[in-house]
Design a protein around this motif. Structure first.
Motif, PDB file in Angstrom:
ATOM      1  N   GLY B  80       7.855 -89.728  17.300  1.00  0.00           N
ATOM      2  CA  GLY B  80       7.862 -90.699  18.383  1.00  0.00           C
ATOM      3  C   GLY B  80       8.221 -92.073  17.857  1.00  0.00           C
ATOM      4  O   GLY B  80       7.347 -92.921  17.621  1.00  0.00           O
ATOM      5  N   VAL B  81       9.471 -92.301  17.624  1.00  0.00           N
ATOM      6  CA  VAL B  81       9.930 -93.575  17.070  1.00  0.00           C
ATOM      7  C   VAL B  81      11.087 -94.077  17.930  1.00  0.00           C
ATOM      8  O   VAL B  81      11.640 -93.340  18.751  1.00  0.00           O
ATOM      9  CB  VAL B  81      10.412 -93.406  15.606  1.00  0.00           C
ATOM     10  CG1 VAL B  81       9.249 -92.990  14.701  1.00  0.00           C
ATOM     11  CG2 VAL B  81      11.552 -92.395  15.508  1.00  0.00           C
ATOM     12  N   ASP B  82      11.459 -95.326  17.731  1.00  0.00           N
ATOM     13  CA  ASP B  82      12.619 -95.862  18.433  1.00  0.00           C
ATOM     14  C   ASP B  82      13.877 -95.180  17.922  1.00  0.00           C
ATOM     15  O   ASP B  82      14.116 -95.134  16.708  1.00  0.00           O
ATOM     16  CB  ASP B  82      12.735 -97.376  18.195  1.00  0.00           C
ATOM     17  CG  ASP B  82      11.863 -98.163  19.159  1.00  0.00           C
ATOM     18  OD1 ASP B  82      11.451 -97.601  20.190  1.00  0.00           O
ATOM     19  OD2 ASP B  82      11.605 -99.345  18.865  1.00  0.00           O
ATOM     20  N   ILE B  83      14.646 -94.661  18.848  1.00  0.00           N
ATOM     21  CA  ILE B  83      15.927 -94.075  18.481  1.00  0.00           C
ATOM     22  C   ILE B  83      17.007 -94.657  19.382  1.00  0.00           C
ATOM     23  O   ILE B  83      16.720 -95.323  20.395  1.00  0.00           O
ATOM     24  CB  ILE B  83      15.928 -92.526  18.583  1.00  0.00           C
ATOM     25  CG1 ILE B  83      15.690 -92.060  20.028  1.00  0.00           C
ATOM     26  CG2 ILE B  83      14.881 -91.918  17.641  1.00  0.00           C
ATOM     27  CD1 ILE B  83      15.773 -90.544  20.205  1.00  0.00           C
ATOM     28  N   CYS B  84      18.229 -94.420  19.003  1.00  0.00           N
ATOM     29  CA  CYS B  84      19.375 -94.834  19.821  1.00  0.00           C
ATOM     30  C   CYS B  84      20.335 -93.657  19.843  1.00  0.00           C
ATOM     31  O   CYS B  84      20.699 -93.134  18.790  1.00  0.00           O
ATOM     32  CB  CYS B  84      20.032 -96.078  19.221  1.00  0.00           C
ATOM     33  SG  CYS B  84      21.483 -96.658  20.135  1.00  0.00           S
ATOM     34  N   VAL B  85      20.686 -93.234  21.028  1.00  0.00           N
ATOM     35  CA  VAL B  85      21.607 -92.107  21.174  1.00  0.00           C
ATOM     36  C   VAL B  85      22.872 -92.609  21.863  1.00  0.00           C
ATOM     37  O   VAL B  85      22.799 -93.218  22.930  1.00  0.00           O
ATOM     38  CB  VAL B  85      20.981 -90.963  21.991  1.00  0.00           C
ATOM     39  CG1 VAL B  85      21.994 -89.861  22.246  1.00  0.00           C
ATOM     40  CG2 VAL B  85      19.748 -90.418  21.278  1.00  0.00           C
ATOM     41  N   THR B  86      24.005 -92.368  21.235  1.00  0.00           N
ATOM     42  CA  THR B  86      25.277 -92.880  21.732  1.00  0.00           C
ATOM     43  C   THR B  86      26.261 -91.734  21.947  1.00  0.00           C
ATOM     44  O   THR B  86      26.449 -90.905  21.061  1.00  0.00           O
ATOM     45  CB  THR B  86      25.859 -93.896  20.728  1.00  0.00           C
ATOM     46  OG1 THR B  86      24.901 -94.950  20.563  1.00  0.00           O
ATOM     47  CG2 THR B  86      27.174 -94.475  21.213  1.00  0.00           C
ATOM     48  N   VAL B  87      26.837 -91.701  23.135  1.00  0.00           N
ATOM     49  CA  VAL B  87      27.874 -90.714  23.451  1.00  0.00           C
ATOM     50  C   VAL B  87      29.169 -91.477  23.709  1.00  0.00           C
ATOM     51  O   VAL B  87      29.206 -92.356  24.577  1.00  0.00           O
ATOM     52  CB  VAL B  87      27.498 -89.876  24.686  1.00  0.00           C
ATOM     53  CG1 VAL B  87      28.664 -88.985  25.119  1.00  0.00           C
ATOM     54  CG2 VAL B  87      26.253 -89.039  24.400  1.00  0.00           C
ATOM     55  N   THR B  88      30.183 -91.165  22.945  1.00  0.00           N
ATOM     56  CA  THR B  88      31.457 -91.877  23.049  1.00  0.00           C
ATOM     57  C   THR B  88      32.579 -90.882  23.307  1.00  0.00           C
ATOM     58  O   THR B  88      32.693 -89.884  22.608  1.00  0.00           O
ATOM     59  CB  THR B  88      31.771 -92.638  21.745  1.00  0.00           C
ATOM     60  OG1 THR B  88      30.668 -93.493  21.423  1.00  0.00           O
ATOM     61  CG2 THR B  88      33.039 -93.468  21.883  1.00  0.00           C
ATOM     62  N   ILE B  89      33.376 -91.166  24.305  1.00  0.00           N
ATOM     63  CA  ILE B  89      34.573 -90.367  24.573  1.00  0.00           C
ATOM     64  C   ILE B  89      35.768 -91.300  24.423  1.00  0.00           C
ATOM     65  O   ILE B  89      35.901 -92.282  25.153  1.00  0.00           O
ATOM     66  CB  ILE B  89      34.527 -89.771  25.992  1.00  0.00           C
ATOM     67  CG1 ILE B  89      33.259 -88.915  26.149  1.00  0.00           C
ATOM     68  CG2 ILE B  89      35.789 -88.949  26.261  1.00  0.00           C
ATOM     69  CD1 ILE B  89      32.875 -88.685  27.591  1.00  0.00           C
ATOM     70  N   LEU B  90      36.614 -90.989  23.449  1.00  0.00           N
ATOM     71  CA  LEU B  90      37.814 -91.809  23.235  1.00  0.00           C
ATOM     72  C   LEU B  90      38.894 -91.312  24.187  1.00  0.00           C
ATOM     73  O   LEU B  90      39.267 -90.139  24.152  1.00  0.00           O
ATOM     74  CB  LEU B  90      38.267 -91.682  21.775  1.00  0.00           C
ATOM     75  CG  LEU B  90      39.504 -92.483  21.384  1.00  0.00           C
ATOM     76  CD1 LEU B  90      39.281 -93.980  21.538  1.00  0.00           C
ATOM     77  CD2 LEU B  90      39.912 -92.144  19.942  1.00  0.00           C
ATOM     78  N   ASP B  91      39.390 -92.194  25.052  1.00  0.00           N
ATOM     79  CA  ASP B  91      40.354 -91.788  26.076  1.00  0.00           C
ATOM     80  C   ASP B  91      41.779 -92.241  25.782  1.00  0.00           C
ATOM     81  O   ASP B  91      42.719 -91.714  26.396  1.00  0.00           O
ATOM     82  CB  ASP B  91      39.937 -92.369  27.438  1.00  0.00           C
ATOM     83  CG  ASP B  91      38.733 -91.664  28.038  1.00  0.00           C
ATOM     84  OD1 ASP B  91      38.609 -90.439  27.848  1.00  0.00           O
ATOM     85  OD2 ASP B  91      37.913 -92.346  28.686  1.00  0.00           O
ATOM     86  N   GLY B  92      41.939 -93.234  24.921  1.00  0.00           N
ATOM     87  CA  GLY B  92      43.294 -93.699  24.695  1.00  0.00           C
ATOM     88  C   GLY B  92      43.381 -94.741  23.606  1.00  0.00           C
ATOM     89  O   GLY B  92      42.391 -95.388  23.254  1.00  0.00           O
ATOM     90  N   ARG B 107      34.950 -94.224  27.102  1.00  0.00           N
ATOM     91  CA  ARG B 107      33.714 -94.242  27.885  1.00  0.00           C
ATOM     92  C   ARG B 107      32.582 -94.108  26.891  1.00  0.00           C
ATOM     93  O   ARG B 107      32.617 -93.214  26.040  1.00  0.00           O
ATOM     94  CB  ARG B 107      33.690 -93.054  28.863  1.00  0.00           C
ATOM     95  CG  ARG B 107      34.682 -93.170  30.023  1.00  0.00           C
ATOM     96  CD  ARG B 107      34.861 -91.819  30.711  1.00  0.00           C
ATOM     97  NE  ARG B 107      35.744 -90.967  29.927  1.00  0.00           N
ATOM     98  CZ  ARG B 107      35.882 -89.642  30.090  1.00  0.00           C
ATOM     99  NH1 ARG B 107      35.167 -89.022  31.025  1.00  0.00           N
ATOM    100  NH2 ARG B 107      36.708 -88.948  29.341  1.00  0.00           N
ATOM    101  N   CYS B 108      31.587 -94.976  26.978  1.00  0.00           N
ATOM    102  CA  CYS B 108      30.502 -94.966  25.996  1.00  0.00           C
ATOM    103  C   CYS B 108      29.170 -95.227  26.682  1.00  0.00           C
ATOM    104  O   CYS B 108      29.025 -96.185  27.438  1.00  0.00           O
ATOM    105  CB  CYS B 108      30.768 -96.022  24.920  1.00  0.00           C
ATOM    106  SG  CYS B 108      29.461 -96.083  23.670  1.00  0.00           S
ATOM    107  N   ALA B 109      28.212 -94.358  26.417  1.00  0.00           N
ATOM    108  CA  ALA B 109      26.842 -94.540  26.901  1.00  0.00           C
ATOM    109  C   ALA B 109      25.931 -94.722  25.703  1.00  0.00           C
ATOM    110  O   ALA B 109      25.999 -93.955  24.736  1.00  0.00           O
ATOM    111  CB  ALA B 109      26.395 -93.330  27.719  1.00  0.00           C
ATOM    112  N   VAL B 110      25.102 -95.748  25.737  1.00  0.00           N
ATOM    113  CA  VAL B 110      24.129 -96.021  24.681  1.00  0.00           C
ATOM    114  C   VAL B 110      22.735 -95.972  25.291  1.00  0.00           C
ATOM    115  O   VAL B 110      22.477 -96.659  26.285  1.00  0.00           O
ATOM    116  CB  VAL B 110      24.379 -97.396  24.026  1.00  0.00           C
ATOM    117  CG1 VAL B 110      23.322 -97.685  22.964  1.00  0.00           C
ATOM    118  CG2 VAL B 110      25.776 -97.458  23.418  1.00  0.00           C
ATOM    119  N   VAL B 111      21.884 -95.142  24.726  1.00  0.00           N
ATOM    120  CA  VAL B 111      20.523 -94.974  25.251  1.00  0.00           C
ATOM    121  C   VAL B 111      19.525 -95.411  24.186  1.00  0.00           C
ATOM    122  O   VAL B 111      19.577 -94.935  23.043  1.00  0.00           O
ATOM    123  CB  VAL B 111      20.241 -93.503  25.626  1.00  0.00           C
ATOM    124  CG1 VAL B 111      18.859 -93.376  26.267  1.00  0.00           C
ATOM    125  CG2 VAL B 111      21.323 -92.953  26.545  1.00  0.00           C
TER     126      VAL B 111
END
Lengths: 222, 222
Positions: B80-92, B107-111
């Motif tokens: 149970g620690v601080d984490i960062c999850v990033t999903v990146t889709i390179l489109d061009g 498109r990039c989501a950072v959680v």
């Protein structure tokens, strides 16, 4: 600067999981870094980790990154802090006869180290060229280079490729003995490829302007 | 659990750079997370950031991750620690008339958030199905599900999709006024697509075993 062809493992860069997937050859590290298009940069901001995608370039045993001086994270990294840069290429989706053995084929390089702000004008110019040529090979000698005002807005970071790990998975799924006789269950791999489309001109570009060869003939990454 | 269709910005999730690229719609967040195949998980290990690729799945406002209990980083995250999850889709890849305006479409989501170890058997089973169905849709009802020994080796993590940012860039290059009349310089976009190849059976699979439809007809991600 490391001269050994082998990577030097430290506690941070020694794989504890699936060490059979570790690659210790520096050529393998270079190949993964050269094949990727973007990296993920992780740093500690406050007490929290942060991970963002960004461009990069490699020159020998140095990785270069850049970012806007308007970004707090870039300014943090430019102070010289521990960062982690990860380049991942997804090569395949691995379907096994058991869900626990489902996996991915991939190539992944993880670089640990302390970032260094590149402030010398000559190295900065070189680093920006290296970063530009990685993502858009041929552009540095074709498009307009940055003017002094544009340069003032860019922070350039260097990271030594000293403390790194490379992990590669390829080939067939692994299976458990219990599943070996399940000849009614399909298993295999769907390859994943990054494919570049044809160049699409911006709306403001004259219709009769040819696409320059460095863009028109750019191959998809391997 | 957030019920607003809009993301709730905090200091960590508020974009300071190019806020025009920020998306505040929860539907947009879901779309990016659903379109990605892998994420990058960042955490603080010792005093250093670490960033590794891994699979994930989403169920509503919860992101699920899993990993081997043999991994020190997974055990850290399970505390149970601080984490960062990033999903990146390179489109061009974006070629501008000036190098400073070269860019990427993505498109990039950072959680951001505190990881939660999923220990309840029912939620664990559900989470593993969600993660499996994200990377390999259809496999959960086709391949052998994990037995108790396999389950004991897997740590499952949950992360609330509360503190997130989504950043999207699309379209033509930006240009500076100084470059507007450079009609001799090409500018535009090379689209980048993630393409799935045809299924390749493992060497041990009988040659006459058909590829099941959930694998044979799997479309490339959009």
């Amino acid at each position: 600067m490391p001269t050994s062809p082998h990577l030097s493992p430290t506690a941070r860069s020694t794989l504890t999981r699936k060490p059979g997937r570790a690659e210790t050859d520096r050529a393998e590290l270079g190949a993964v870094l050269d094949a990727g298009l973007i990296c993920h940069l992780a740093l500690v901001s406050g007490d929290s980790p942060l991970c963002v995608p960004t461009g990069y370039g490699r020159d020998g045993d140095t990785l270069y990154l850049h970012g806007s001086t308007g970004s707090g994270n870039v300014r943090t990294a430019a102070r010289g802090v521990d960062i982690c840069v990860t380049v991942t290429i997804l090569d395949g989706i691995v379907y096994a006869r058991s869900l626990n053995n489902h996996s991915m084929n991939y190539r992944c390089a993880v670089v640990h180290g302390r970032s260094r702000a590149v402030t010398d004008d000559v190295e900065r110019d070189h680093a920006l060229r290296v970063i530009s040529e990685h993502l858009t090979p041929g552009s540095w000698d074709y498009a307009r280079t940055p003017d002094s005002k544009e340069l003032a807005g860019v922070a350039v970071l260097a990271l030594d490729l000293t403390e790194t790990s490379v992990k590669i998975r390829g080939g067939d799924p692994s299976e458990q003995p219990a599943d070996a006789d399940r000849d009614d269950v399909w298993a295999g791999v769907i390859d994943v490829r990054t494919v570049l489309g044809p160049p699409r001109p911006a709306t403001y570009v004259p219709a009769d302007l040819p696409v320059p060869p460095h863009i028109a003939e750019r191959p998809s990454p391997r």
